[in-house]
Design a protein around this motif. Structure first.
Motif, PDB file in Angstrom:
ATOM      1  N   ASP A  24       0.961  -1.164  -0.022  1.00 18.13           N
ATOM      2  CA  ASP A  24       0.090   0.031   0.162  1.00 18.13           C
ATOM      3  C   ASP A  24       0.979   1.355   0.033  1.00 18.13           C
ATOM      4  O   ASP A  24       1.670   1.479   0.764  1.00 18.13           O
ATOM      5  CB  ASP A  24      -1.050   0.000   1.027  1.00 18.13           C
ATOM      6  CG  ASP A  24      -2.237  -0.948   1.036  1.00 18.13           C
ATOM      7  OD1 ASP A  24      -2.731  -0.855   0.162  1.00 18.13           O
ATOM      8  OD2 ASP A  24      -2.304  -1.706   1.993  1.00 18.13           O
ATOM      9  N   ASP A 158       6.383   2.882   3.057  1.00 12.69           N
ATOM     10  CA  ASP A 158       5.871   4.281   3.073  1.00 12.69           C
ATOM     11  C   ASP A 158       6.187   4.652   4.647  1.00 12.69           C
ATOM     12  O   ASP A 158       5.809   5.847   5.123  1.00 12.69           O
ATOM     13  CB  ASP A 158       4.621   4.474   2.385  1.00 12.69           C
ATOM     14  CG  ASP A 158       3.415   3.826   3.166  1.00 12.69           C
ATOM     15  OD1 ASP A 158       3.604   2.493   3.091  1.00 12.69           O
ATOM     16  OD2 ASP A 158       2.588   4.402   3.500  1.00 12.69           O
ATOM     17  N   ILE A 159       5.586   3.841   5.760  1.00 15.27           N
ATOM     18  CA  ILE A 159       5.523   3.949   7.036  1.00 15.27           C
ATOM     19  C   ILE A 159       6.652   3.949   7.738  1.00 15.27           C
ATOM     20  O   ILE A 159       7.450   2.827   7.747  1.00 15.27           O
ATOM     21  CB  ILE A 159       4.590   2.754   7.699  1.00 15.27           C
ATOM     22  CG1 ILE A 159       3.313   2.717   6.834  1.00 15.27           C
ATOM     23  CG2 ILE A 159       4.262   3.185   9.123  1.00 15.27           C
ATOM     24  CD1 ILE A 159       2.103   3.866   7.023  1.00 15.27           C
TER      25      ILE A 159
HETATM   26 MG   LIG Z   1       2.264   0.746   2.952  1.00 19.39          MG
END
Ligand SMILES: [Mg+2]
Length: 220
Positions: A24, A158-159
């Motif tokens: 994601d 992304d985190i």
């Molecule tokens: Mg992600």
């Protein structure tokens, strides 16, 4: 029974470098399609700060949704992700090129109950690489996957929490932060020590390729 799915996924690695890749907002767009989904449900995500909860509003009364309501919407979104999610620009081409010289494994924080639909979305997007779906911390999962092998390893997410978890458990890994959505990326704080920020997938490909060639184990 720990709920960990490594055995279920039967990942077999070769003697090549390993790229562990989040799904994601990295391989698949998340923020943009989630915005579209929310609009279809009478809500709106306004990227005014670096978070979801607090930034999702009901369009009829302009009230911010609480954590419980956001969780329900996320669950509904994941259940019909095939209608919304697409590959991030250049993700499939870059992973395909990297996979000629490295193993690529997806590590997604998705609840395992959504793994079949996620698998279909990734396959349809031209990214047929093996996938681990687990809600456990990513550091221990990455460590279990890579083990003690003397081969280069890179991790993309992304985190920041996930990047830092891998930094703690697999310290030799190259850590790369990538966010597909430019609006949210602009709001992101510094990702922390030792994390490389990739502008986009072509840049990510360059950074990972450089790391793999610079950390190739000595022959013999
Ligand atoms: Mg992600």
């Amino acid at each position: 029974m720990t709920g960990h799915t490594l055995e279920d996924d039967q990942i077999e690695l070769s003697d090549r470098p390993l790229l562990i890749c989040d799904v994601d907002e990295v391989a698949l767009e998340f923020v943009s399609p989630f915005m579209g989904f929310l609009n279809s449900r009478g809500h709106e995500l306004r990227p005014v700060s670096f978070r979801l909860t607090g930034n999702i509003f009901a369009l009829d009364d302009d009230a911010a949704l609480d954590q419980a309501a956001v969780s329900v919407l996320l669950e509904e979104f994941y259940a019909e992700q095939d209608k919304w999610q697409r590959a991030t620009e250049s993700a499939a081409e870059t992973l395909d090129a990297l996979s000629r010289d490295a193993d690529v494994v997806f590590l997604t924080a998705m609840p395992p109950r959504h793994r079949a639909i996620r698998r279909r979305v990734l396959d349809a997007a031209g990214m047929p690489f093996p996938m681990i779906a687990s809600e456990k911390a990513k550091g221990p999962a990455a460590r279990t996957l890579h083990g003690d092998r003397d081969l280069p390893v890179a991790f993309v997410d992304d985190i920041f929490r996930n990047l830092h978890s891998v930094r703690d458990h697999l310290p030799q890994a190259l850590l790369v932060n990538l966010m597909a959505h430019t609006g949210f990326r602009a709001l992101a704080p510094n990702p922390g020590e030792g994390v490389v920020v990739a502008r986009d997938w072509p840049h990510l490909g360059e950074v990972v390729r450089h790391h793999f060639s610079a950390h190739r184990p000595a022959a013999g």
